[in-house]
Design a protein around this motif. Structure first.
Motif, PDB file in Angstrom:
ATOM      1  N   VAL A   3       0.829  -1.201   0.000  1.00 32.19           N
ATOM      2  CA  VAL A   3       0.000   0.000   0.000  1.00 32.19           C
ATOM      3  C   VAL A   3       0.865   1.253   0.000  1.00 32.19           C
ATOM      4  CG1 VAL A   3      -1.697   1.320   1.319  1.00 32.19           C
ATOM      5  CG2 VAL A   3      -1.923  -1.161   1.117  1.00 32.19           C
ATOM      6  N   THR A   4       1.989   1.230   0.748  1.00 26.27           N
ATOM      7  CA  THR A   4       2.861   2.409   0.804  1.00 26.27           C
ATOM      8  C   THR A   4       3.408   2.766  -0.571  1.00 26.27           C
ATOM      9  OG1 THR A   4       4.663   0.906   1.432  1.00 26.27           O
ATOM     10  CG2 THR A   4       3.562   2.121   3.200  1.00 26.27           C
ATOM     11  N   ASP A   5       3.604   1.748  -1.437  1.00 28.69           N
ATOM     12  CA  ASP A   5       4.109   2.006  -2.790  1.00 28.69           C
ATOM     13  C   ASP A   5       2.985   2.415  -3.737  1.00 28.69           C
ATOM     14  OD1 ASP A   5       6.417   1.149  -1.610  1.00 28.69           O
ATOM     15  OD2 ASP A   5       6.548  -0.743  -2.699  1.00 28.69           O
ATOM     16  N   SER A   6       1.832   1.733  -3.647  1.00 30.28           N
ATOM     17  CA  SER A   6       0.734   2.038  -4.566  1.00 30.28           C
ATOM     18  C   SER A   6       0.181   3.444  -4.348  1.00 30.28           C
ATOM     19  CB  SER A   6      -0.385   1.008  -4.423  1.00 30.28           C
ATOM     20  OG  SER A   6      -0.975   1.063  -3.139  1.00 30.28           O
ATOM     21  N   MET A   7       0.327   3.981  -3.129  1.00 28.70           N
ATOM     22  CA  MET A   7      -0.170   5.334  -2.874  1.00 28.70           C
ATOM     23  C   MET A   7       0.525   6.358  -3.745  1.00 28.70           C
ATOM     24  SD  MET A   7      -2.701   5.513  -0.846  1.00 28.70           S
ATOM     25  CE  MET A   7      -2.632   7.258  -0.443  1.00 28.70           C
ATOM     26  N   PHE A   8       1.810   6.130  -4.043  1.00 29.36           N
ATOM     27  CA  PHE A   8       2.533   7.091  -4.888  1.00 29.36           C
ATOM     28  C   PHE A   8       1.975   7.110  -6.312  1.00 29.36           C
ATOM     29  CE2 PHE A   8       5.724   6.387  -1.525  1.00 29.36           C
ATOM     30  CZ  PHE A   8       5.976   7.697  -1.185  1.00 29.36           C
ATOM     31  N   PHE A  54      13.759  -3.098 -12.617  1.00 30.04           N
ATOM     32  CA  PHE A  54      13.671  -2.190 -13.752  1.00 30.04           C
ATOM     33  C   PHE A  54      12.875  -2.782 -14.915  1.00 30.04           C
ATOM     34  CE2 PHE A  54      17.404  -0.785 -11.390  1.00 30.04           C
ATOM     35  CZ  PHE A  54      17.103   0.557 -11.241  1.00 30.04           C
ATOM     36  N   ARG A  55      12.287  -3.957 -14.700  1.00 24.43           N
ATOM     37  CA  ARG A  55      11.341  -4.515 -15.669  1.00 24.43           C
ATOM     38  C   ARG A  55       9.887  -4.352 -15.205  1.00 24.43           C
ATOM     39  NH1 ARG A  55      13.213  -7.457 -19.838  1.00 24.43           N
ATOM     40  NH2 ARG A  55      15.383  -8.191 -19.787  1.00 24.43           N
ATOM     41  N   ARG A  56       9.693  -3.852 -13.997  1.00 22.87           N
ATOM     42  CA  ARG A  56       8.337  -3.748 -13.457  1.00 22.87           C
ATOM     43  C   ARG A  56       7.587  -2.556 -14.043  1.00 22.87           C
ATOM     44  NH1 ARG A  56       9.410  -4.085  -6.988  1.00 22.87           N
ATOM     45  NH2 ARG A  56      10.410  -6.141  -6.902  1.00 22.87           N
ATOM     46  N   ARG A  57       6.347  -2.797 -14.397  1.00 23.61           N
ATOM     47  CA  ARG A  57       5.426  -1.706 -14.707  1.00 23.61           C
ATOM     48  C   ARG A  57       4.104  -2.010 -14.018  1.00 23.61           C
ATOM     49  NH1 ARG A  57       2.047  -3.544 -18.761  1.00 23.61           N
ATOM     50  NH2 ARG A  57       2.883  -5.174 -20.127  1.00 23.61           N
ATOM     51  N   PRO A  58       3.316  -0.989 -13.724  1.00 22.02           N
ATOM     52  CA  PRO A  58       2.072  -1.229 -12.987  1.00 22.02           C
ATOM     53  C   PRO A  58       1.119  -2.126 -13.766  1.00 22.02           C
ATOM     54  CG  PRO A  58       2.634   1.102 -13.004  1.00 22.02           C
ATOM     55  CD  PRO A  58       3.532   0.441 -13.989  1.00 22.02           C
ATOM     56  N   ALA A  59       0.540  -3.101 -13.070  1.00 24.48           N
ATOM     57  CA  ALA A  59      -0.519  -3.897 -13.667  1.00 24.48           C
ATOM     58  C   ALA A  59      -1.771  -3.043 -13.803  1.00 24.48           C
ATOM     59  CB  ALA A  59      -0.793  -5.133 -12.803  1.00 24.48           C
ATOM     60  N   ARG A  60      -2.722  -3.515 -14.566  1.00 23.38           N
ATOM     61  CA  ARG A  60      -3.954  -2.748 -14.778  1.00 23.38           C
ATOM     62  C   ARG A  60      -4.606  -2.410 -13.446  1.00 23.38           C
ATOM     63  NH1 ARG A  60      -7.005  -2.314 -19.292  1.00 23.38           N
ATOM     64  NH2 ARG A  60      -5.803  -3.981 -20.274  1.00 23.38           N
ATOM     65  N   PRO A  61      -4.991  -1.142 -13.242  1.00 19.54           N
ATOM     66  CA  PRO A  61      -5.591  -0.772 -11.958  1.00 19.54           C
ATOM     67  C   PRO A  61      -6.910  -1.486 -11.710  1.00 19.54           C
ATOM     68  CG  PRO A  61      -5.825   1.008 -13.547  1.00 19.54           C
ATOM     69  CD  PRO A  61      -4.919  -0.004 -14.179  1.00 19.54           C
ATOM     70  N   TYR A  67      -3.744   0.796  -8.085  1.00 19.46           N
ATOM     71  CA  TYR A  67      -2.817  -0.244  -8.520  1.00 19.46           C
ATOM     72  C   TYR A  67      -2.492  -1.174  -7.355  1.00 19.46           C
ATOM     73  CZ  TYR A  67      -2.141   2.609 -12.686  1.00 19.46           C
ATOM     74  OH  TYR A  67      -2.343   3.314 -13.847  1.00 19.46           O
ATOM     75  N   LEU A  68      -2.700  -2.453  -7.566  1.00 16.15           N
ATOM     76  CA  LEU A  68      -2.479  -3.427  -6.504  1.00 16.15           C
ATOM     77  C   LEU A  68      -1.314  -4.361  -6.789  1.00 16.15           C
ATOM     78  CD1 LEU A  68      -6.169  -4.406  -5.654  1.00 16.15           C
ATOM     79  CD2 LEU A  68      -4.747  -2.623  -4.647  1.00 16.15           C
ATOM     80  N   GLY A  69      -0.766  -4.309  -7.995  1.00 19.68           N
ATOM     81  CA  GLY A  69       0.320  -5.237  -8.314  1.00 19.68           C
ATOM     82  C   GLY A  69       1.178  -4.739  -9.462  1.00 19.68           C
ATOM     83  N   TRP A  70       2.300  -5.438  -9.664  1.00 21.33           N
ATOM     84  CA  TRP A  70       3.222  -5.150 -10.766  1.00 21.33           C
ATOM     85  C   TRP A  70       3.120  -6.255 -11.815  1.00 21.33           C
ATOM     86  CZ3 TRP A  70       5.404  -0.515 -10.629  1.00 21.33           C
ATOM     87  CH2 TRP A  70       5.670   0.089  -9.402  1.00 21.33           C
ATOM     88  N   THR A  71       3.468  -5.935 -13.028  1.00 20.04           N
ATOM     89  CA  THR A  71       3.653  -6.942 -14.065  1.00 20.04           C
ATOM     90  C   THR A  71       5.029  -6.737 -14.674  1.00 20.04           C
ATOM     91  OG1 THR A  71       2.661  -7.943 -16.037  1.00 20.04           O
ATOM     92  CG2 THR A  71       2.682  -5.537 -15.933  1.00 20.04           C
ATOM     93  N   GLU A  72       5.597  -7.772 -15.274  1.00 19.77           N
ATOM     94  CA  GLU A  72       6.950  -7.689 -15.818  1.00 19.77           C
ATOM     95  C   GLU A  72       6.909  -7.373 -17.300  1.00 19.77           C
ATOM     96  OE1 GLU A  72      10.305 -10.954 -16.708  1.00 19.77           O
ATOM     97  OE2 GLU A  72      10.051 -10.557 -14.563  1.00 19.77           O
ATOM     98  N   ASP A  73       7.725  -6.422 -17.711  1.00 17.35           N
ATOM     99  CA  ASP A  73       7.851  -6.081 -19.123  1.00 17.35           C
ATOM    100  C   ASP A  73       8.879  -7.025 -19.741  1.00 17.35           C
ATOM    101  OD1 ASP A  73       8.455  -4.926 -21.626  1.00 17.35           O
ATOM    102  OD2 ASP A  73       7.891  -2.941 -20.903  1.00 17.35           O
ATOM    103  N   THR A  74       8.421  -7.951 -20.555  1.00 20.69           N
ATOM    104  CA  THR A  74       9.319  -8.955 -21.141  1.00 20.69           C
ATOM    105  C   THR A  74       9.989  -8.463 -22.420  1.00 20.69           C
ATOM    106  OG1 THR A  74       7.436  -9.936 -22.319  1.00 20.69           O
ATOM    107  CG2 THR A  74       8.009 -10.866 -20.149  1.00 20.69           C
TER     108      THR A  74
END
Length: 452
Positions: A3-8, A54-61, A67-74
């Protein structure tokens, strides 16, 4: 995503980019030719080993939950993230800071991993620069600086330093799912929450009975505490660490106390110059890292507490200001030392909670600010470092601004220097670079006031 990260991500708007950044200056290694930077960039782009962060981007809100999770940019496009730029003539530091100001005011693309790096040539003194920015949801300032240090070397002969998106060590394996340990962790967290009531009583006793704590919403309104736009100004300068160390030893205070007193003196003079100094003392929010001291450059996310410090800007005597600042910080740190990390984090949240309402219409203009500005001192490298033979000359942090918080001062130690970076709202803080002049004056006044 914690939650501390998603708030940003949740609070970010065009007027409030939520990334941290940094400007580094390097001296080229001996014998570097005119194509040095182009060749360096090509060599670094050939290194496709990318740290997972550095491959992480936000998953669909998820609807209004954010935003509750990250997805990897392959299919990471390194050529997009790592850019090569040149300064306009005459190639002074002034032009470099103007370019940095523009980059720092633009949003990161949420369809890609949330970072950019700009390699900059064209400084007339022969040096080159690197500006990098990464979203606060990925890294806080302490973690970002530790990552930077982890790719550098103290040996000028080393030529195999990783690129800024790389790492010297292989990615750690993710731990297996262990229900029992998760249950134990949940019980521990619940225990921390049940301890909040006595912790809150301790804070109340310190604040109201003993009058020893600086609380939110006690700060005066100033020209810094206004709604802001999206454009930024950035100013930077270095001072010898030895000068700060000498004042600290003479006054019997910490080096960070001296730094805060430098900032207090500079802000006082700047506001007098603008005919805007309030009668009540300014209050600074001072971030405190909750990370273990031995945590390496693989750290990510956010682990920050928040102390409030009385800057005593109403006192004309620099020695008296320093004494008040030292007492204010000492009381706050003593309280934090008596709390658990989670209690510290949650009570820190109370210090900054009012900022959550700042985007609402009329809040900033009709209420007192929780504090006047953020002043952050991030530990940096203690020895001289190099990047593939290039000597690191300066590390100048660029930070986040919010509505009601139009200026931020962040500094870091760098071998024998203290490197200051000042970020300001372009519309609200005129002549931002004047604060640098006032910092120099404030340090000289502290030296004179504490001289034997």
């Amino acid at each position: 995503m914690p939650v501390t990260d998603s708030m940003f991500l949740l609070v970010e708007t065009r007027e409030h980019p939520m990334h941290v950044g940094g400007l580094q200056l390097f001296e080229k290694p001996e014998g570097a030719g005119p194509e040095y930077l182009g060749e360096l960039r090509r060599d670094l782009l050939a290194n496709t080993e990318v740290r997972g962060l550095f491959r992480r981007r936000p998953a669909r809100p998820v609807s209004t939950l954010g935003y509750l999770g990250w997805t990897e940019d392959t299919e990471l496009d390194l050529d997009y993230h790592f850019r090569h730029s040149a300064l306009p003539q005459p190639g002074r530091v002034r032009e470099l800071l103007e370019l940095t100001s523009r980059w720092h005011g633009t949003l990161l693309d949420r369809h890609r991993p949330l970072w950019e790096i700009h390699l900059v040539e064209g400084l007339r003194d022969g040096r080159f620069a690197m500006y990098n920015k990464v979203h606060h949801a990925l890294l806080d300032g302490v973690a970002a600086l530790r990552h930077l240090q982890s790719i550098l070397s103290d040996d000028p002969a080393v030529r195999d330093c990783p690129p800024p998106w790389g790492s010297r060590q292989p990615e750690p394996a993710r731990p297996a799912h262990r229900p029992r340990s998760l249950l134990a962790g949940a019980r521990g967290t619940l225990g921390q929450f049940t301890g909040l009531a006595p912790a809150a009583m301790k804070v109340a006793g310190e604040a109201f009975r003993e009058h020893r704590l600086t609380l939110p919403m006690q700060a005066p309104r100033t020209m810094f505490n206004v709604p802001i736009g999206g454009a930024r100004r950035f100013a930077a300068q270095s001072w010898p660490l030895a000068r700060v160390r000498t004042v600290a030893a003479a006054a019997g205070v910490s080096r960070n106390d001296v730094v805060l007193a430098m900032c207090a003196g500079a802000l006082r003079d700047y506001l007098i110059e603008q005919r805007a100094l309030p009668d009540a003392p300014l209050v600074a929010m001072v971030p405190v890292s909750l990370r273990p001291r031995r945590e390496d450059g693989a750290a990510s996310g956010n682990a920050i507490g928040a102390l409030l410090c009385n800057l005593a800007t109403h006192k004309p005597d620099p020695a008296a200001r320093l004494a008040t600042i030292s007492e204010s910080m000492r009381d706050g740190k003593r309280l934090f030392s008596e709390l658990t990390p989670l209690q510290t984090l949650l009570l820190s949240g109370l210090n900054v909670a009012a900022l959550g309402a700042s985007p609402l219409p009329g809040v900033v203009t009709n209420t007192r600010p929780p504090f006047n500005l953020v002043i952050s001192n991030v530990p940096g490298p203690r020895r001289q470092l190099y990047w593939n033979g290039a000597r690191l000359d300066g590390i100048y942090p660029a930070s986040v601004l919010l509505d009601g918080q139009a200026v931020n001062i962040t500094l870091t130690s760098n071998a024998d220097n203290l490197d200051f970076g000042i970020t300001g709202c372009r519309r609200s803080v005129p002549h931002l670079q004047r604060i640098l002049t006032h910092l120099d004056t404030a340090l000289a006044e502290l030296e004179a006031a504490t001289a034997a």
